[in-house]
Motif scaffolding. Structure first.
Motif, PDB file in Angstrom:
ATOM      1  N   ILE A  45       0.822  -1.197   0.000  1.00  0.00           N
ATOM      2  CA  ILE A  45       0.000   0.000   0.000  1.00  0.00           C
ATOM      3  C   ILE A  45       0.863   1.258   0.000  1.00  0.00           C
ATOM      4  O   ILE A  45       0.538   2.241  -0.655  1.00  0.00           O
ATOM      5  N   CYS A  46       1.960   1.223   0.723  1.00  0.00           N
ATOM      6  CA  CYS A  46       2.777   2.423   0.873  1.00  0.00           C
ATOM      7  C   CYS A  46       4.228   2.043   1.096  1.00  0.00           C
ATOM      8  O   CYS A  46       4.527   1.080   1.801  1.00  0.00           O
ATOM      9  N   HIS A  47       5.113   2.796   0.499  1.00  0.00           N
ATOM     10  CA  HIS A  47       6.555   2.671   0.728  1.00  0.00           C
ATOM     11  C   HIS A  47       7.107   4.071   0.892  1.00  0.00           C
ATOM     12  O   HIS A  47       6.856   4.945   0.061  1.00  0.00           O
ATOM     13  N   ASP A  48       7.840   4.305   1.968  1.00  0.00           N
ATOM     14  CA  ASP A  48       8.354   5.643   2.255  1.00  0.00           C
ATOM     15  C   ASP A  48       9.759   5.513   2.823  1.00  0.00           C
ATOM     16  O   ASP A  48      10.026   4.584   3.586  1.00  0.00           O
ATOM     17  N   ASP A  49      10.642   6.426   2.455  1.00  0.00           N
ATOM     18  CA  ASP A  49      12.017   6.339   2.960  1.00  0.00           C
ATOM     19  C   ASP A  49      12.429   7.529   3.828  1.00  0.00           C
ATOM     20  O   ASP A  49      13.598   7.731   4.101  1.00  0.00           O
ATOM     21  N   ARG A  50      11.456   8.290   4.305  1.00  0.00           N
ATOM     22  CA  ARG A  50      11.766   9.398   5.204  1.00  0.00           C
ATOM     23  C   ARG A  50      12.085   8.856   6.596  1.00  0.00           C
ATOM     24  O   ARG A  50      11.471   7.889   7.042  1.00  0.00           O
ATOM     25  N   PRO A  51      13.025   9.495   7.316  1.00  0.00           N
ATOM     26  CA  PRO A  51      13.340   9.029   8.668  1.00  0.00           C
ATOM     27  C   PRO A  51      12.195   9.250   9.656  1.00  0.00           C
ATOM     28  O   PRO A  51      12.021   8.484  10.588  1.00  0.00           O
ATOM     29  N   VAL A  52      11.413  10.282   9.444  1.00  0.00           N
ATOM     30  CA  VAL A  52      10.259  10.550  10.306  1.00  0.00           C
ATOM     31  C   VAL A  52       9.039  10.744   9.409  1.00  0.00           C
ATOM     32  O   VAL A  52       9.048  11.595   8.525  1.00  0.00           O
ATOM     33  N   PRO A 107       4.983  11.553   9.471  1.00  0.00           N
ATOM     34  CA  PRO A 107       3.947  12.074  10.373  1.00  0.00           C
ATOM     35  C   PRO A 107       2.960  10.969  10.773  1.00  0.00           C
ATOM     36  O   PRO A 107       2.454  10.247   9.910  1.00  0.00           O
ATOM     37  N   PRO A 108       2.696  10.818  12.060  1.00  0.00           N
ATOM     38  CA  PRO A 108       1.773   9.778  12.511  1.00  0.00           C
ATOM     39  C   PRO A 108       0.390   9.866  11.862  1.00  0.00           C
ATOM     40  O   PRO A 108      -0.224   8.846  11.580  1.00  0.00           O
ATOM     41  N   LEU A 109      -0.095  11.079  11.609  1.00  0.00           N
ATOM     42  CA  LEU A 109      -1.402  11.220  10.982  1.00  0.00           C
ATOM     43  C   LEU A 109      -1.407  10.612   9.578  1.00  0.00           C
ATOM     44  O   LEU A 109      -2.401  10.013   9.147  1.00  0.00           O
ATOM     45  N   TYR A 110      -0.304  10.723   8.868  1.00  0.00           N
ATOM     46  CA  TYR A 110      -0.155  10.132   7.538  1.00  0.00           C
ATOM     47  C   TYR A 110      -0.302   8.608   7.637  1.00  0.00           C
ATOM     48  O   TYR A 110      -1.068   7.994   6.892  1.00  0.00           O
ATOM     49  N   LEU A 111       0.410   8.003   8.571  1.00  0.00           N
ATOM     50  CA  LEU A 111       0.329   6.551   8.744  1.00  0.00           C
ATOM     51  C   LEU A 111      -1.074   6.138   9.197  1.00  0.00           C
ATOM     52  O   LEU A 111      -1.632   5.157   8.699  1.00  0.00           O
ATOM     53  N   TYR A 112      -1.628   6.893  10.131  1.00  0.00           N
ATOM     54  CA  TYR A 112      -2.967   6.607  10.646  1.00  0.00           C
ATOM     55  C   TYR A 112      -3.992   6.603   9.520  1.00  0.00           C
ATOM     56  O   TYR A 112      -4.807   5.692   9.395  1.00  0.00           O
ATOM     57  N   ARG A 113      -3.958   7.613   8.679  1.00  0.00           N
ATOM     58  CA  ARG A 113      -4.929   7.727   7.588  1.00  0.00           C
ATOM     59  C   ARG A 113      -4.776   6.581   6.598  1.00  0.00           C
ATOM     60  O   ARG A 113      -5.772   6.013   6.120  1.00  0.00           O
ATOM     61  N   ILE A 114      -3.543   6.245   6.268  1.00  0.00           N
ATOM     62  CA  ILE A 114      -3.318   5.137   5.326  1.00  0.00           C
ATOM     63  C   ILE A 114      -3.848   3.834   5.911  1.00  0.00           C
ATOM     64  O   ILE A 114      -4.528   3.054   5.228  1.00  0.00           O
ATOM     65  N   ILE A 115      -3.551   3.593   7.172  1.00  0.00           N
ATOM     66  CA  ILE A 115      -4.022   2.370   7.829  1.00  0.00           C
ATOM     67  C   ILE A 115      -5.548   2.352   7.874  1.00  0.00           C
ATOM     68  O   ILE A 115      -6.184   1.363   7.508  1.00  0.00           O
ATOM     69  N   LEU A 116      -6.131   3.434   8.312  1.00  0.00           N
ATOM     70  CA  LEU A 116      -7.584   3.512   8.425  1.00  0.00           C
ATOM     71  C   LEU A 116      -8.258   3.332   7.061  1.00  0.00           C
ATOM     72  O   LEU A 116      -9.224   2.564   6.925  1.00  0.00           O
ATOM     73  N   ASP A 117      -7.756   4.013   6.048  1.00  0.00           N
ATOM     74  CA  ASP A 117      -8.340   3.894   4.708  1.00  0.00           C
ATOM     75  C   ASP A 117      -8.160   2.487   4.140  1.00  0.00           C
ATOM     76  O   ASP A 117      -9.044   1.971   3.447  1.00  0.00           O
ATOM     77  N   THR A 118      -7.034   1.867   4.424  1.00  0.00           N
ATOM     78  CA  THR A 118      -6.799   0.501   3.948  1.00  0.00           C
ATOM     79  C   THR A 118      -7.789  -0.461   4.585  1.00  0.00           C
ATOM     80  O   THR A 118      -8.410  -1.284   3.896  1.00  0.00           O
ATOM     81  N   ILE A 119      -7.955  -0.353   5.887  1.00  0.00           N
ATOM     82  CA  ILE A 119      -8.895  -1.243   6.572  1.00  0.00           C
ATOM     83  C   ILE A 119     -10.326  -0.966   6.125  1.00  0.00           C
ATOM     84  O   ILE A 119     -11.117  -1.895   5.942  1.00  0.00           O
TER      85      ILE A 119
END
Length: 153
Positions: free
Chosen positions: A72-79, A81-93
């Motif tokens: 679903i997602c691949h990212d190489d940034r060291p940090v 944003p939690p909201l970014y991860l949260y939204r991706i997870i929520l939308d995926t589910i």
């Protein structure tokens, strides 16, 4: 993020590797786990000197005799944003729970950056290794959930 997801009936359990450089989060609803499906969030430190990181969100599941993974997602940034991860997870589910058995594969294909399945492998050993890798993710999620349930009863 754990509390926010829990309010929506979504469980998340995280393990670190022995070196403390890689984390593996297993994310699922009760129905997803019962249907042998899990979303994984993997965060890896690939090179400490150059601070090269990798974060991958994927969906892994078993149907009949086949194993599937959708990236679903691949990212190489060291940090990230939690909201970014949260939204991706929520939308995926949400995509998973809103899908029917007939539409699940096509819906996940539409939202993923790539996929793999045992259907693609003709070599029996590679196919079995891939299948067992997906089973390991699901079994780990089930183990972590069971341990959590035992601790809270």
């Amino acid at each position: 993020m754990v509390a926010l997801l829990a309010k929506r009936g979504i469980h998340i359990f995280t393990e670190m590797d022995e070196e403390g450089e890689n984390s593996y989060s297993y994310i699922f609803t009760g129905d997803m786990l019962a249907n042998r499906m899990v979303v994984t969030l993997e965060q890896h430190l690939l090179d400490a000197e150059s601070e090269y990181y990798e974060t991958v969100i994927s969906v892994s599941f078993i149907t009949n005799d086949d194993a599937y993974e959708f990236y679903i997602c691949h990212d190489d940034r060291p940090v990230i944003p939690p909201l970014y991860l949260y939204r991706i997870i929520l939308d995926t589910i949400e995509t998973i729970t809103d899908s029917t058995a007939d539409s699940l594969l096509s819906n996940l294909t539409e939202i993923s950056t790539g996929s793999a399945s045992t259907e693609e492998y003709t070599d029996k050993e590679i196919r079995n290794n891939y299948y067992n890798g997906v089973i390991t993710k699901i079994d780990t999620a089930l183990k972590l959930y069971s341990e959590h349930q035992a601790e809270n009863n």
